[in-house]
Motif scaffolding. Structure first.
Motif, short mmCIF file in Angstrom:
data_model
loop_
_atom_site.label_atom_id
_atom_site.label_comp_id
_atom_site.label_asym_id
_atom_site.label_seq_id
_atom_site.Cartn_x
_atom_site.Cartn_y
_atom_site.Cartn_z
N GLY A 171 0.78 -1.23 0.00
CA GLY A 171 0.00 0.00 0.00
C GLY A 171 0.81 1.27 0.00
N CYS A 172 2.08 1.17 -0.37
CA CYS A 172 2.97 2.34 -0.41
C CYS A 172 2.92 2.96 -1.80
N PHE A 173 2.70 4.26 -1.88
CA PHE A 173 2.46 4.95 -3.15
C PHE A 173 3.76 5.12 -3.95
N PRO A 174 3.82 4.68 -5.22
CA PRO A 174 5.05 4.77 -6.01
C PRO A 174 5.23 6.13 -6.70
N VAL A 175 6.39 6.72 -6.50
CA VAL A 175 6.86 7.86 -7.29
C VAL A 175 8.13 7.37 -7.98
N VAL A 176 8.04 7.17 -9.30
CA VAL A 176 9.08 6.42 -10.00
C VAL A 176 9.47 7.11 -11.30
N SER A 177 10.68 6.78 -11.78
CA SER A 177 11.11 7.27 -13.08
C SER A 177 10.30 6.58 -14.17
N ALA A 178 10.08 7.29 -15.25
CA ALA A 178 9.13 6.84 -16.28
C ALA A 178 9.79 5.90 -17.27
N LEU A 179 10.15 4.70 -16.81
CA LEU A 179 10.76 3.70 -17.68
C LEU A 179 9.67 2.88 -18.38
N GLU A 180 9.99 2.41 -19.58
CA GLU A 180 9.01 1.65 -20.36
C GLU A 180 8.53 0.42 -19.59
N SER A 181 9.45 -0.27 -18.92
CA SER A 181 9.08 -1.48 -18.20
C SER A 181 8.18 -1.17 -17.00
N VAL A 182 8.44 -0.07 -16.34
CA VAL A 182 7.64 0.31 -15.17
C VAL A 182 6.22 0.71 -15.58
N LYS A 183 6.09 1.24 -16.79
CA LYS A 183 4.77 1.64 -17.29
C LYS A 183 3.85 0.44 -17.49
N GLU A 184 4.40 -0.77 -17.48
CA GLU A 184 3.56 -1.97 -17.55
C GLU A 184 2.81 -2.19 -16.24
N TRP A 185 3.22 -1.49 -15.18
CA TRP A 185 2.59 -1.65 -13.86
C TRP A 185 1.97 -0.36 -13.34
N THR B 231 0.35 3.50 -14.01
CA THR B 231 -0.26 4.51 -14.87
C THR B 231 -0.13 5.85 -14.17
N ASP B 232 0.50 6.80 -14.83
CA ASP B 232 0.77 8.09 -14.21
C ASP B 232 -0.51 8.78 -13.76
N GLN B 233 -0.48 9.31 -12.55
CA GLN B 233 -1.58 10.04 -11.93
C GLN B 233 -2.78 9.14 -11.62
N ASP B 234 -2.54 7.84 -11.65
CA ASP B 234 -3.60 6.90 -11.31
C ASP B 234 -3.15 6.05 -10.11
N ASN B 235 -2.23 5.11 -10.35
CA ASN B 235 -1.72 4.30 -9.25
C ASN B 235 -0.26 4.60 -8.94
N GLY B 236 0.19 5.77 -9.37
CA GLY B 236 1.54 6.23 -9.09
C GLY B 236 1.81 7.52 -9.83
N LEU B 237 3.00 8.08 -9.64
CA LEU B 237 3.40 9.30 -10.34
C LEU B 237 4.78 9.09 -10.95
N PHE B 238 4.94 9.57 -12.19
CA PHE B 238 6.25 9.54 -12.85
C PHE B 238 6.95 10.88 -12.67
N PHE B 239 8.29 10.83 -12.62
CA PHE B 239 9.06 12.07 -12.56
C PHE B 239 10.22 12.00 -13.54
N ASP B 240 10.69 13.18 -13.93
CA ASP B 240 11.85 13.32 -14.81
C ASP B 240 13.10 12.95 -14.02
N ILE B 241 13.79 11.90 -14.44
CA ILE B 241 14.92 11.38 -13.69
C ILE B 241 16.08 12.37 -13.62
N THR B 242 16.09 13.36 -14.49
CA THR B 242 17.18 14.35 -14.48
C THR B 242 16.86 15.57 -13.63
N SER B 243 15.64 15.64 -13.07
CA SER B 243 15.20 16.86 -12.39
C SER B 243 14.84 16.61 -10.94
N GLU B 244 15.65 17.15 -10.03
CA GLU B 244 15.32 17.03 -8.61
C GLU B 244 14.07 17.82 -8.26
#
Length: 411
Positions: free
Chosen positions: A322-336, A338-351
């Motif tokens: 039940g821990c909310f994922p904030v993850v880099s937007a990799l193609e493989s991770v997108k199989e699990w 969906t941005d702004q639905d069950n997690g959030l993607f971030f730009d890996i180059t931007s703090e």
């Protein structure tokens, strides 16, 4: 069914997978590519066969408790390209001379199936050592194609040879199956896409609303916790992670950042000092699986700052807890995710982008609660160990049967 695994027997991923077959009373033999304890996988026959200079490894313990000195040495070569290039060029020199001895060992075991877990270097060695009469299955782990084969010419050459030689492929994401075909895997050959560790064991990784924390982690009770479980690896942008923390603290000064697998790491310690985070960051040693599950249940958000990955087991574990994922937007991770639905993607180059996504997740209770319910359902449907591993047994039997009926000239 007599099974022979070529794997790092210290690896929790390999242990989780192989232990299922031990528990089901199969005849299990493990050729460990690293020095390990004889009891690393209880009930299995273990043969130490260090590959790629692994015999010089000082660790004979489970990788969940590797010491900080090893983490520091890894951190000194933090560039994925540099680390992989050096490791793979040198390591390949040590694999080839041991092929004949490995072949003799496999022939002595005389298994019904050989399963090499990871391409470099277990799969590469197996592709040269396994007699054609034995069915060969090779697992593709997260970085085998996108990091190792991509950045190292000798690994690329041997990866292509391995993928063409193997009778079947196991991947933990559809992306890697597609890449397998590009690397020469036959489109009509058997393939399996399931998590590398065999899925999530729900008796360990489960969600609950009220956390009955262990004594070790009572200090984190009643705090808002963000966890980065990925440890020190060359393909993690932990520099971006630590630079993002001051911005998060500007909006949420009460947040505690917990980092398993980073205790004693020189770079992590320096980042904590550089950004004055001593009161806000806890660097933990690597922890056991049940302790990691407890940390996920204590945490509201899990951060994964990866630039290379398949399906991270830590992501599935966090989702199950039940821990909310904030993850880099990799193609493989997108199989699990969906941005702004069950997690959030971030730009890996931007703090700043990472910080903003963490802040948004902390601010949005409804987003986190909805994601928790959906993620638990996803794990139950697609990554439940109790469902995944029986399907693996069926796949093994299919592979054994398909090879046994081939004409001798094709074996």
């Amino acid at each position: 069914m007599k099974l022979c695994f070529i794997a790092d027997a210290r690896s929790p991923i390999a242990q989780n997978w192989i232990s299922y077959f031990v528990g089901a009373d199969y005849d299990v033999h493990v050729i460990s590519s690293y020095p390990c304890a004889s009891s690393a996988i209880h009930g299995a026959s273990i043969y130490e066969f260090p590959l790629a200079f692994a015999r010089f490894s000082s660790s004979r313990i489970n990788s969940t408790s590797m010491n900080s000195k090893k983490n520091q040495s890894r951190a000194r070569i933090s560039s994925p390209f540099t680390k992989t290039l050096i490791r793979d060029w040198v390591a390949m020199l040590d694999v080839i001379p041991h092929v004949s001895k490995l072949r003799r060992l496999i022939n002595t075991i005389n298994p019904d199936l050989v399963h090499a877990m990871r391409i470099p270097f277990e799969g590469i060695a197996a592709s040269m050592a396994v007699d054609a009469r034995f069915p060969l299955l090779v697992s593709v782990w997260g970085n085998d194609y996108t990091l190792h084969a991509k950045h190292s010419l000798p690994t690329a050459i041997m990866t292509r040879r391995t993928v063409r030689r193997t009778d079947a492929i196991h991947c933990d994401c559809e992306r890697d199956l597609r890449l397998s075909f590009k690397w020469g895997f036959r489109v009509d050959a058997p393939s399996l896409v399931v998590p590398t560790a065999g899925g999530i064991q729900s008796d360990t990784f489960f969600s609950r609303t009220v956390t009955d924390s262990k004594v070790n982690y009572q200090e984190f009770q009643n705090k808002r916790v963000v966890i980065n479980p990925r440890g020190i690896r060359g393909y993690m942008r932990n520099d971006v992670f630590f630079r993002s923390i001051p911005r998060v603290l500007h909006y949420h000064p009460d947040v505690l950042f917990v980092c398993p697998g980073m205790a004693g790491d020189k770079n992590a310690i320096n980042w904590v000092k550089q950004y004055n985070l001593e009161k806000h960051v806890v660097l933990l040693p690597s922890v056991k699986r049940d302790e990691m599950a407890e940390l996920f249940r204590l945490s509201e958000i899990m951060v994964s700052p990866s630039i290379h990955d398949g399906t991270p087991n830590s992501l599935l574990e966090a989702m199950s807890c039940g821990c909310f994922p904030v993850v880099s937007a990799l193609e493989s991770v997108k199989e699990w995710i969906t941005d702004q639905d069950n997690g959030l993607f971030f730009d890996i180059t931007s703090e700043n982008d990472l910080a903003d996504k963490v802040v948004r997740a902390l601010d949005d209770d409804q987003l986190r609660n909805n994601a928790r319910l959906r993620n638990i359902r996803i794990i139950q449907e697609r990554a439940d160990y109790a469902t995944v591993m029986p399907s693996v047994v069926a796949f093994y039997r299919l592979l054994i049967n398909s090879v046994s009926i081939r004409p001798l000239s094709q074996r």
